[in-house]
Design a protein around this motif. Structure first.
Motif, PDB file in Angstrom:
ATOM      1  N   UNK A 279      14.369  -3.032  18.631  1.00  0.00           N
ATOM      2  CA  UNK A 279      14.685  -3.967  18.091  1.00  0.00           C
ATOM      3  C   UNK A 279      14.339  -3.889  16.543  1.00  0.00           C
ATOM      4  N   UNK A 280      14.736  -4.637  15.568  1.00  0.00           N
ATOM      5  CA  UNK A 280      14.723  -4.512  14.086  1.00  0.00           C
ATOM      6  C   UNK A 280      14.361  -6.045  13.588  1.00  0.00           C
ATOM      7  N   UNK A 281      13.748  -6.103  12.394  1.00  0.00           N
ATOM      8  CA  UNK A 281      13.568  -7.387  11.889  1.00  0.00           C
ATOM      9  C   UNK A 281      13.838  -7.329  10.313  1.00  0.00           C
ATOM     10  N   UNK A 282      14.379  -8.190   9.850  1.00  0.00           N
ATOM     11  CA  UNK A 282      14.771  -8.279   8.302  1.00  0.00           C
ATOM     12  C   UNK A 282      13.402  -8.366   7.632  1.00  0.00           C
ATOM     13  N   UNK A 283      13.474  -7.490   6.515  1.00  0.00           N
ATOM     14  CA  UNK A 283      12.391  -7.620   5.573  1.00  0.00           C
ATOM     15  C   UNK A 283      12.624  -8.092   4.219  1.00  0.00           C
ATOM     16  N   UNK A 284      12.061  -9.389   3.625  1.00  0.00           N
ATOM     17  CA  UNK A 284      12.455 -10.036   2.614  1.00  0.00           C
ATOM     18  C   UNK A 284      11.703  -9.369   1.354  1.00  0.00           C
ATOM     19  N   UNK A 285      12.220  -9.626   0.322  1.00  0.00           N
ATOM     20  CA  UNK A 285      11.827  -9.421  -1.028  1.00  0.00           C
ATOM     21  C   UNK A 285      11.496  -7.917  -1.147  1.00  0.00           C
ATOM     22  N   UNK A 286      12.285  -6.983  -0.684  1.00  0.00           N
ATOM     23  CA  UNK A 286      12.111  -5.574  -0.678  1.00  0.00           C
ATOM     24  C   UNK A 286      12.005  -5.101  -2.138  1.00  0.00           C
TER      25      UNK A 286
ATOM     26  N   UNK B  82       9.929  -3.028  -7.513  1.00  0.00           N
ATOM     27  CA  UNK B  82       9.338  -3.206  -8.642  1.00  0.00           C
ATOM     28  C   UNK B  82       7.896  -3.422  -9.036  1.00  0.00           C
ATOM     29  N   UNK B  83       7.286  -4.330  -8.214  1.00  0.00           N
ATOM     30  CA  UNK B  83       5.970  -4.622  -8.232  1.00  0.00           C
ATOM     31  C   UNK B  83       5.091  -3.355  -8.149  1.00  0.00           C
ATOM     32  N   UNK B  84       5.367  -2.494  -7.445  1.00  0.00           N
ATOM     33  CA  UNK B  84       4.628  -1.400  -7.157  1.00  0.00           C
ATOM     34  C   UNK B  84       4.825  -0.355  -8.547  1.00  0.00           C
ATOM     35  N   UNK B  85       5.791  -0.646  -9.233  1.00  0.00           N
ATOM     36  CA  UNK B  85       5.597   0.199 -10.607  1.00  0.00           C
ATOM     37  C   UNK B  85       7.008   1.231 -10.563  1.00  0.00           C
TER      38      UNK B  85
ATOM     39  N   UNK C  94      20.205  -1.107   0.701  1.00  0.00           N
ATOM     40  CA  UNK C  94      19.531   0.084   0.217  1.00  0.00           C
ATOM     41  C   UNK C  94      18.744   0.056  -1.205  1.00  0.00           C
ATOM     42  N   UNK C  95      17.587  -0.045  -1.360  1.00  0.00           N
ATOM     43  CA  UNK C  95      17.009  -0.215  -2.520  1.00  0.00           C
ATOM     44  C   UNK C  95      16.473   0.985  -2.864  1.00  0.00           C
ATOM     45  N   UNK C  96      16.706   1.301  -4.283  1.00  0.00           N
ATOM     46  CA  UNK C  96      16.348   2.675  -4.844  1.00  0.00           C
ATOM     47  C   UNK C  96      15.744   2.274  -5.938  1.00  0.00           C
ATOM     48  N   UNK C  97      14.621   3.278  -6.570  1.00  0.00           N
ATOM     49  CA  UNK C  97      13.901   3.072  -7.649  1.00  0.00           C
ATOM     50  C   UNK C  97      13.470   4.677  -7.965  1.00  0.00           C
ATOM     51  N   UNK C  98      12.861   4.490  -9.273  1.00  0.00           N
ATOM     52  CA  UNK C  98      12.550   5.945  -9.609  1.00  0.00           C
ATOM     53  C   UNK C  98      11.036   5.960 -10.168  1.00  0.00           C
ATOM     54  N   UNK C  99      10.550   7.012 -10.172  1.00  0.00           N
ATOM     55  CA  UNK C  99       9.144   7.200 -10.801  1.00  0.00           C
ATOM     56  C   UNK C  99       9.501   7.719 -12.382  1.00  0.00           C
TER      57      UNK C  99
ATOM     58  N   UNK D 187       0.908  -1.035  -0.047  1.00  0.00           N
ATOM     59  CA  UNK D 187      -0.007  -0.057   0.078  1.00  0.00           C
ATOM     60  C   UNK D 187       0.883   1.324  -0.121  1.00  0.00           C
ATOM     61  N   UNK D 188       1.922   1.367   0.805  1.00  0.00           N
ATOM     62  CA  UNK D 188       2.697   2.621   0.886  1.00  0.00           C
ATOM     63  C   UNK D 188       3.543   2.635  -0.202  1.00  0.00           C
ATOM     64  N   UNK D 189       3.916   1.664  -0.764  1.00  0.00           N
ATOM     65  CA  UNK D 189       4.791   1.853  -2.114  1.00  0.00           C
ATOM     66  C   UNK D 189       3.744   2.488  -3.311  1.00  0.00           C
ATOM     67  N   UNK D 190       2.597   2.075  -3.398  1.00  0.00           N
ATOM     68  CA  UNK D 190       1.737   2.535  -4.259  1.00  0.00           C
ATOM     69  C   UNK D 190       1.387   3.827  -3.939  1.00  0.00           C
ATOM     70  N   UNK D 191       1.176   4.445  -2.795  1.00  0.00           N
ATOM     71  CA  UNK D 191       1.171   5.657  -2.618  1.00  0.00           C
ATOM     72  C   UNK D 191       2.237   6.442  -2.756  1.00  0.00           C
ATOM     73  N   UNK D 192       3.405   6.114  -2.455  1.00  0.00           N
ATOM     74  CA  UNK D 192       4.859   6.667  -2.575  1.00  0.00           C
ATOM     75  C   UNK D 192       5.035   7.015  -4.290  1.00  0.00           C
ATOM     76  N   UNK D 193       4.512   6.138  -4.958  1.00  0.00           N
ATOM     77  CA  UNK D 193       4.909   6.294  -6.325  1.00  0.00           C
ATOM     78  C   UNK D 193       3.984   7.625  -6.856  1.00  0.00           C
ATOM     79  N   UNK D 194       2.816   7.698  -6.296  1.00  0.00           N
ATOM     80  CA  UNK D 194       1.953   8.795  -6.702  1.00  0.00           C
ATOM     81  C   UNK D 194       2.352  10.098  -6.040  1.00  0.00           C
TER      82      UNK D 194
END
Lengths: 223, 377
Positions: free
Chosen positions: A182-189, A194-197, A213-218, A132-139
């Motif tokens: 505490x922190x937890x690892x997150x898989x498939x980031x 990518x799936x969010x567009x 560090x995962x980066x992407x671009x609109x 959800x957050x990734x879709x909103x971030x893209x917008x």
């Protein structure tokens, strides 16, 4: 209403958060904040930091002259962030807002930001919430704007994943006992981004293959 | 109860003091459809399991919000289950596409954390408070989603008091057993652990009749130490192990156990106010009557029937102030800011502060009263 574990201890956790994260990251967290900031921040650029906590990334961006909005659901964390901003920067351009990652669309118009960052916050979200957050971030990003997410990830090799758990157990236990952090690892980031567009998705691994560090671009032509 | 159900009960009961998280998101109970009710809870394993059991035979959507693995009451009071978490799960779970209605049943005990108005404004859902105890949910649904007045009040039945006793007793008994074994051998250790279990069990069983709040609680805890010591001494005599050193070790064990319980036994119950926040400086909920418009939001969320409507005057009254457990739910929910905490030294915690920091470190949030209460213009 129960108090020991949940209140008397957790209540003052925001003030101990920085110490806990410093310990958990083996002292590298400050350099990670800087790495995220150097990718997105420049004078006048509008940066949104999602789950800003005590303001690590947001302040690193503000120090580079960016106009920053830091959002977090925890007023205690925001209060620590405000204090740090006042101490460290002469005139920080940061808006600290008590807001959930799932409430961004209520507050900001599409295309409001040149960059969206998030450090050690995605691992606090459920898979549904991340999508959800990734879709909103893209917008919320201006076309051509960038997304940078820094978080713990599971190492790619199984043996490394097992070793990481064993190696970290005493540190995690002690850190939780002392700072309730505490922190937890997150898989498939990267796949989720990518799936969010997002376009041009790149994952850089740090540490012992357990931080990314995962980066992407609109895409510039995206509507 | 099935074998796996018993294993789950045992694990959840023994580890009740620690956060224990289960997955968040939407779950189906029975075969829910587009008109089935939507019930929200936190992701504390014990609560989710009990909710599913309570709703057995019915069709409902269970919406599990992220309360950081903490029960809804403690999570709400500590600021870990708020309207942010409710909005997050409403949006990310896709529940809006599964049902035609927008009615959301919230746990009443989360009223210290969840501001209904903010959920409504952000999502269009219409949140309403369910009963205080989840086992009343079936009747709540049979009554067209209205709780009976008595179901807004918390209960603390014997079976739950004994579960709480177990939660307290086993770590203390285990610690005592290990230390006493090393010092005096297993016979003394068994007696020491045994009297702790019996003593804690007796305190929780007799809780409604014991003075566990106020200054007289020290008599109660002192009495507990002496009674457990006497019982343990009898046990040592019966086993022929009543040496002076062993008796001294037992006395220290009994005193320590009573001391640990006295720290904040009441704060772990849903029935009494915790003593930690008011250890040196007592505080109460204060009603600023001039501001009250009789909205009665506070009456709906009070789990101890402290607040009541004075119908003819269209005002709320503090009908049973002595029963107040200072959870702050009424303060958070009042639309007119007519309630606040007031400490015995005159300082206050205003509603805005409670909505921001909930009941965390209340003493530190208290400030001198800034101005006299607003008067009607």
């Amino acid at each position: 209403m129960s108090t020991y574990v949940y209140m008397k201890v957790l209540e003052s956790a925001p003030e101990r958060y920085d110490r806990g994260i410093h310990r958990l990251s083996g002292g590298t967290i400050a350099s990670i904040y800087e790495r995220v900031a150097e990718r997105v921040a420049a004078p006048g650029r509008r940066v949104l930091d999602v789950g800003c906590g005590t303001g690590g990334v947001a302040l690193a961006c503000a120090a580079r002259g960016a106009r920053v909005v830091g959002i977090d659901v925890n007023p205690g964390m925001l209060s620590v962030a405000r204090d740090k901003a006042a101490r460290r920067l002469p005139a920080p351009d940061v808006d600290w807002i008590e807001l959930g990652a799932m409430e961004l669309e209520d507050r900001f118009a599409p295309g409001s930001f040149d960059a969206v960052t998030s450090c050690l916050a995605f691992s606090e979200l459920s898979p549904d919430e991340r999508r959800y957050v990734l879709r909103v971030a893209l917008r919320l990003l201006h076309p051509g704007g960038s997304l940078v997410i820094a978080d713990e990830v599971p190492p790619r090799r199984r043996a490394a994943r097992v070793w990481r758990r064993v190696r970290r157990l005493p540190v995690v236990f002690m850190t939780w006992a002392l700072t309730q952090t505490s922190t937890h690892p997150v898989g498939g980031l990267a796949d989720a981004v990518r799936a969010a567009g997002f376009a041009d998705v790149v994952e850089e691994r740090l540490g012992r293959d357990d931080f990314a560090i995962v980066s992407g671009r609109r895409a510039a032509g995206a509507s | 109860m099935s074998v796996s159900g018993f294993a789950g009960w045992l694990r959840d009961t023994l580890l009740r003091l620690a956060p224990h998280a289960t997955a968040t998101g939407l779950r189906a109970v029975g075969r829910p459809g587009p008109d089935s009710p939507v019930v929200l809870t936190g992701n504390y394993t014990l609560t989710v399991r009990r909710l599913v059991e309570a709703l057995a035979g019915r069709d409902a959507w269970l919406l599990v919000a992220d309360s950081r693995g903490i029960n809804v009451w403690c999570a709400a009071g500590g600021g870990h289950l708020t309207h942010h978490d409710v909005i997050a799960v409403l949006r990310s779970s896709g529940v809006g596409e599964r049902v035609r209605h927008r009615r959301l049943i919230l746990p009443q005990l989360a009223a210290t954390g969840i501001e209904r108005r903010l959920v409504r404004e952000a999502t269009g859902w219409e949140p309403r408070w369910g009963p205080a105890r989840l086992e009343d949910l079936p009747e709540f649904f049979d009554r067209h989603e209205r709780p009976r007045k008595a179901q807004r009040a918390m209960r603390f039945p014997l079976w739950e008091r004994l579960e709480m006793a177990l939660m307290w007793a086993w770590p203390m008994a285990l610690g005592a057993f290990l230390i006493l074994t090393l010092a005096f051998g297993h016979r003394v250790a068994t007696v020491g652990a045994g009297v702790i279990v019996l003593g804690v069990g007796a305190v929780f069983a007799g809780l409604p009749w014991l003075p566990v709040t106020g200054g007289r609680r020290w008599l109660m805890y002192g009495g507990l130490a002496l009674v457990t010591l006497a019982a343990g001494g009898e046990g040592l005599l019966a086993l022929g192990a009543a040496r002076p050193a062993a008796l001294a070790g037992l006395a220290a064990t009994c005193a320590l156990a009573a001391g640990i319980l006295s720290l904040d036994l009441t704060g772990t119950t849903p029935w009494y106010p915790g003593t930690i926040n008011s250890f040196r400086n007592h505080f109460d909920v204060e009603l600023v009557e001039d501001r009250c418009t009789g909205a009665a939001e506070c009456v709906q969320v009070c789990p101890r029937e402290v607040l009541a409507m004075d119908g003819p005057r269209r005002k709320v009254v503090l009908a049973r102030p002595g029963a107040c457990i200072r959870c702050g739910a009424c303060i958070v929910q009042c639309p007119e800011d007519a309630l606040r905490f007031r400490f015995s030294d005159g300082r206050v915690v205003e509603p805005g502060t409670v909505r921001s920091t909930r009941v965390n470190l209340l003493g530190r949030r208290a400030v001198p009263l800034a101005a006299p209460p607003r008067t009607p213009s």
